[in-house]
Scaffold this active site. Structure first.
Site, PDB file in Angstrom:
ATOM      1  N   ARG A 175     -12.000  49.145   2.103  1.00  0.00           N
ATOM      2  CA  ARG A 175     -12.254  50.252   1.195  1.00  0.00           C
ATOM      3  C   ARG A 175     -12.335  49.791  -0.252  1.00  0.00           C
ATOM      4  NH1 ARG A 175      -7.989  53.195   2.110  1.00  0.00           N
ATOM      5  NH2 ARG A 175      -7.031  53.376   0.048  1.00  0.00           N
ATOM      6  N   TYR A 233     -30.233  68.742  -9.395  1.00  0.00           N
ATOM      7  CA  TYR A 233     -30.032  68.814  -7.949  1.00  0.00           C
ATOM      8  C   TYR A 233     -29.020  69.910  -7.646  1.00  0.00           C
ATOM      9  CZ  TYR A 233     -28.714  67.272  -3.242  1.00  0.00           C
ATOM     10  OH  TYR A 233     -28.442  67.210  -1.896  1.00  0.00           O
ATOM     11  N   ASP A 244     -28.592  60.501 -14.637  1.00  0.00           N
ATOM     12  CA  ASP A 244     -28.990  60.305 -13.247  1.00  0.00           C
ATOM     13  C   ASP A 244     -30.460  59.911 -13.263  1.00  0.00           C
ATOM     14  OD1 ASP A 244     -29.925  60.550 -10.619  1.00  0.00           O
ATOM     15  OD2 ASP A 244     -28.558  62.197 -10.143  1.00  0.00           O
ATOM     16  N   LYS A 255     -32.707  56.928  -2.177  1.00  0.00           N
ATOM     17  CA  LYS A 255     -34.098  57.197  -2.503  1.00  0.00           C
ATOM     18  C   LYS A 255     -34.876  55.903  -2.751  1.00  0.00           C
ATOM     19  CE  LYS A 255     -32.745  61.558  -2.421  1.00  0.00           C
ATOM     20  NZ  LYS A 255     -31.281  61.502  -2.426  1.00  0.00           N
TER      21      LYS A 255
END
Length: 542
Positions: free
Chosen positions: A207, A260, A333, A358
């Site tokens: 992690r 978004y 972003d 993306k």
């Protein structure tokens, strides 16, 4: 606290000298030709340079000196010291008067003769160093040079950064291996104590970091010009962890109307539970931003540029200046822009965030998110990330690395196709309006032209019709998939009113500018003429 990667080991302190090693003579790695064994040789991508580790402990098997000459010739990349010799061989550089490669190995072994510090089955070599980078030494003259300085284009950087320049995985393979492990072991308790007391660089738990993931992070950092990058399990994971890490309880953020939807939901419903307030402004409304900064103690301005789905653009240089004057951070972003079309950090932003699902991944086959910026800010995000646990699987990190090899080729094709199709759509009688920053009539065209080198591969437009007419057009398309997401090799089309806002009424959708006839088209890398014919034929059906 455990570290997430070797390249980010303990940036906020200086290691103390180890008293146990005070009597050990200093050893220097010899220079072979143009290659210097100085660990501070500029391999910043994936290295430990600048973090002030006072020494590095290499542990070698018994009889290492006797076996080095033979073993190094067999596989000189398996042992850090032998790689010094490997670099010498590959560049045909040998010490003066020592022609045969075998003698070069013997000379290196003699110069690096292990000093016995621990009793038992192991010998320990202490190499005075400021980093623990002993790998990937393939280039001449790297001293005081950034990892990507000899590469002239983002395309080359996307291919080689984090890998050919030195990666934290010892291998002769061209491709980076996938390290599928949930934990990392320590050979002895002494090693673990050294790690806990900040004298030894290591991974600890999956992690907190993974060698494969580090390579992908270094690639993105190189493209963005960032000190550090953190990869997380998704773009939304990157956004939410960043916001929670950097905006304190009771803080205030500024964001934009067009964004978004899931980001908006988080800002409107989750952050208020922490007492965090938000001011929402139009992306180009500089006056509204100045007013918000004057009236509130704003911690962060967070926006997309271009935005989703109307591709609005923010003047990053200007808003960064305004925010910094008031002590506020700015995070962009840049998912729609990609690191190739826009360098948000160079324009003044403190952080740049991407849904790597993306364009960065680019093949519609992986979920990932990343945030890049200064080591100080990314460390704060990483600390919370370690607690929340949205770690990226190393197999996903491999897909990101693989996808980035063709990033510049894909983006170049997608930029070209989108711009040409936007111009065609704008002139078509069955298209009412086109949203694309590359068009002169776009409200922020001049801003986009000034701060972007390409306008991206997504075009949004409104067809001349209602919800069902628009759906008929979408259904008539043969090449693109009807799906969410964008930025992959395959073209994707969606009708936002149905795909993302179907749970809202028509009037509620209209509040966000989402009309029933809106279409968002993500152009892939298919042939332009095929896409053009497909779209024009579909328009003829309505």
């Amino acid at each position: 606290m455990a570290v997430s990667s070797c390249s980010r080991v303990f940036p906020s302190f200086e290691c103390r000298s180890d008293p146990d090693f005070s009597g050990v003579p200093r050893l220097e790695i010899p220079t072979f030709g143009k290659f210097s064994g100085n660990a501070n040789s500029g391999l910043s991508g994936g290295s430990f340079a600048t973090y002030g580790l006072s020494s590095l402990i290499f542990r070698f098997p018994p009889n290492f000196v006797r076996q080095l000459s033979i073993k190094a010739r067999r596989n000189c990349s398996n042992i850090g010291v032998a790689q010094v010799v490997a670099a010498s061989w590959s560049n045909n550089q040998v010490p003066s008067g020592v022609a045969p490669a075998a003698k070069a190995v013997d000379a290196a072994a003699a110069a690096l003769a292990p000093v016995e510090i621990l009793t038992g089955d192991e010998e320990t070599v202490v190499v005075e160093n400021e980093s623990c980078n002993g790998i990937g030494v393939q280039f001449d003259g790297l001293a005081d040079v950034k990892a990507s300085s000899f590469l002239s284009s983002d395309g080359s950087i996307a291919i080689h950064a984090g890998e050919r320049l030195g990666r934290g995985i010892v291998t002769d393979a061209i491709t980076t291996p996938v390290v599928n492990t949930s934990a990392y072991f320590f050979k002895k308790t002494a090693e673990l104590i050294d790690f806990k007391e900040k004298r030894r660089a290591s991974f600890e738990y999956g992690r907190y970091g993974n060698p494969t993931t580090v390579v992908a992070e270094e690639k993105i950092s190189a493209l963005e010009g960032a000190e550090s990058t953190l990869l997380l399990a998704s773009g939304m994971c990157a956004s939410t962890v960043m916001l929670m890490a950097l905006v304190p309880a009771g803080g205030h953020i500024v964001t934009t109307t067009d964004c978004y939807r899931k980001t908006r939901i988080f800002i409107e419903t989750i952050l208020p539970k922490m007492g965090i307030k938000a001011t929402v402004i139009d992306p180009a409304d500089i006056g509204a931003l100045e007013s918000a900064l004057d009236k509130n103690k704003v911690t962060l301005f967070f926006t997309e540029s271009p935005t989703n789905p109307f591709l609005r653009c923010v003047d990053i240089k200007l808003v960064s200046k305004l925010c910094h004057e008031k002590g506020a951070l700015i995070c962009i972003d840049g998912t729609f822009a990609t690191p190739l079309n826009q360098k948000a950090l160079a324009l003044g932003a403190d952080l740049v965030l991407h849904s790597a699902t993306k364009y960065i991944g680019g093949h519609n086959d992986v979920l990932a998110g990343c945030v890049s910026g200064s080591e100080k800010l990314i460390s704060a995000v990483r600390n919370l990330h370690h607690i929340l646990g949205g770690a990226l699987n190393p197999n996903a990190a491999y897909l990101i690395i693989r996808g980035m090899k063709t990033l510049h080729l894909r983006v170049q094709q997608q930029n070209s196709t989108a711009l040409r199709m936007a111009e065609i759509l704008e002139a078509h009688p069955k298209v009412k309006r086109v949203y694309y920053p590359g068009l002169p009539n776009h409200p922020e065209h001049l801003i986009a032209k000034r701060q972007m080198t390409g306008f991206g591969g997504v075009v949004s437009f409104e067809v001349d019709g209602d919800l069902l007419t628009t759906a008929k057009f979408v259904d008539a398309l043969k090449i693109p998939y009807i799906a969410p997401s964008f930025g992959g090799c395959e073209s994707i089309v969606d009708q936002p009113a149905i795909m993302s806002y179907w749970d809202l009424s028509q009037s509620e959708r209209a509040k966000y500018g989402i009309m029933d006839n809106l279409v968002r088209f993500s152009f892939g890398v298919e042939d332009f003429e095929d896409l053009k014919a497909d779209i024009l034929q579909a328009l003829e059906t309505i």
